[in-house]
Motif scaffolding. Structure first.
Motif, short mmCIF file in Angstrom:
data_model
loop_
_atom_site.label_atom_id
_atom_site.label_comp_id
_atom_site.label_asym_id
_atom_site.label_seq_id
_atom_site.Cartn_x
_atom_site.Cartn_y
_atom_site.Cartn_z
N VAL A 70 0.83 -1.21 0.00
CA VAL A 70 0.00 0.00 0.00
C VAL A 70 0.86 1.26 0.00
O VAL A 70 0.47 2.29 -0.57
N ARG A 71 2.04 1.20 0.57
CA ARG A 71 2.91 2.39 0.63
C ARG A 71 3.61 2.67 -0.69
O ARG A 71 4.26 3.71 -0.83
N ILE A 73 1.69 3.06 -3.30
CA ILE A 73 0.68 3.84 -4.02
C ILE A 73 0.96 5.34 -3.91
O ILE A 73 0.66 6.10 -4.81
N MET A 109 -3.78 9.39 3.28
CA MET A 109 -3.48 8.17 4.02
C MET A 109 -3.88 8.31 5.48
O MET A 109 -3.71 9.36 6.09
N LEU A 186 -5.86 5.72 1.34
CA LEU A 186 -5.08 4.57 1.79
C LEU A 186 -5.22 4.44 3.30
O LEU A 186 -5.03 5.41 4.02
N ASP A 188 -3.81 2.07 6.32
CA ASP A 188 -2.87 1.01 6.69
C ASP A 188 -3.09 0.59 8.14
O ASP A 188 -2.65 1.27 9.06
N LEU A 218 -8.02 1.71 -0.45
CA LEU A 218 -7.17 0.54 -0.28
C LEU A 218 -6.92 0.40 1.21
O LEU A 218 -6.26 1.24 1.82
#
Length: 275
Positions: A70-71, A73, A109, A186, A188, A218
């Motif tokens: 994911v990082r 993106i 994010m 995003l 996480d 995501l």
């Protein structure tokens, strides 16, 4: 319509990446790559498409590569090989100025550890991204107040993060990400540090917001129940590779291998996987 596309995305950590890439492409095992080159393989030739407006949940055990993926993106991590396409454009070729603009306007994010600035108020934290791209201060604060209200924190605008509960801090983080109005969100392990009831409340909030905003999300988690509840589709990772990408029903009813099957069994309480 594809919003995010990953093509043969590979990530190696180590000084001899150039020597290790051919071994990855030839299918060498992680331990063999490590022994010969000293490089740790985090992602192996990952292909994944995230459609505009969907919640794609990436799930896997610790060390599976989900957070590393994911990082890429927003290029907090740069790939060793492969492409990351957003709206059809390969962002791996962006220079520093273009990358800053991309991060400010295209992607936001939400972190597991909240990522708030302790010396700033809730209002200042939520408005930070808007002010960073030099938007009008008064309008930025007006937008921030709107999103603070939207996530249920009206009255806390002047509070500092240290005076908030974990769930409230995560609401601030979510409001900050939404305030900049990017197409991609995003997340996480965004809810992993919360207690079960607060975590359920945050899941409800995300689903409610998504029904109205239609962001491309995501979402990274290690919890299958969370993945089933939130995801339009789920991508299961193991050792830096995608094992299965499917709808929640497809994951539950038709696991493609024993690894996915054990995830499903753990959910039903039949057996377990160490995490």
């Amino acid at each position: 319509m594809a919003k995010i596309e990953l093509h043969k995305l590979t990530k190696l950590f180590g000084a001899q990446e150039a020597e290790a890439v051919p071994m990855v492409e030839q299918g060498a095992e992680k331990q063999a790559i490590l022994a010969k080159t000293g490089c740790s393989l985090a992602l192996r030739r990952v292909d994944l498409t995230v459609e505009e407006g969907e919640i794609m949940v990436v799930i896997g055990l610790s060390g599976s590569g989900k957070s590393t993926l994911v990082r890429h993106i927003n290029r907090l991590i740069d790939p060793t090989a492969g492409q990351v396409l957003v709206d059809g454009k390969d962002i791996t070729g962006l220079d520093d100025e273009a990358l800053r603009e991309f991060r400010r306007r295209s992607v936001s994010m939400v972190f597991q550890g909240f990522g708030l600035m302790p010396h700033r108020t809730v209002l200042e934290n939520v408005a930070f991204g808007l002010l960073a791209r030099e938007e009008d201060k008064a309008r930025s604060f007006d937008k921030a107040r709107h999103w603070i209200e939207t996530v249920g924190l009206s009255g806390y605008e002047a509070a500092k993060p240290e005076g908030l509960s974990g769930g409230m801090r995560q609401r601030v983080g979510l409001a900050r990400a939404l305030a900049v109005d990017t197409g991609i969100l995003l997340m996480d392990e965004a809810f992993s540090a919360l207690d079960p009831l607060t975590r359920a409340d945050m899941q409800d909030l995300l689903l409610d917001l998504q029904a109205r905003l239609k962001k491309t999300v995501l979402f990274v988690t290690h919890d299958l129940d969370e993945a089933i509840r939130l995801g339009n589709r789920i991508a299961v990772m193991r050792d830096g590779e995608l094992v299965q990408v499917d709808t929640p029903a497809g994951i539950l009813d038709n696991p493609e291998d024993d690894y996915v099957r054990r995830f499903v069994q753990r959910r039903s309480g039949k057996t377990g996987l160490s995490s």
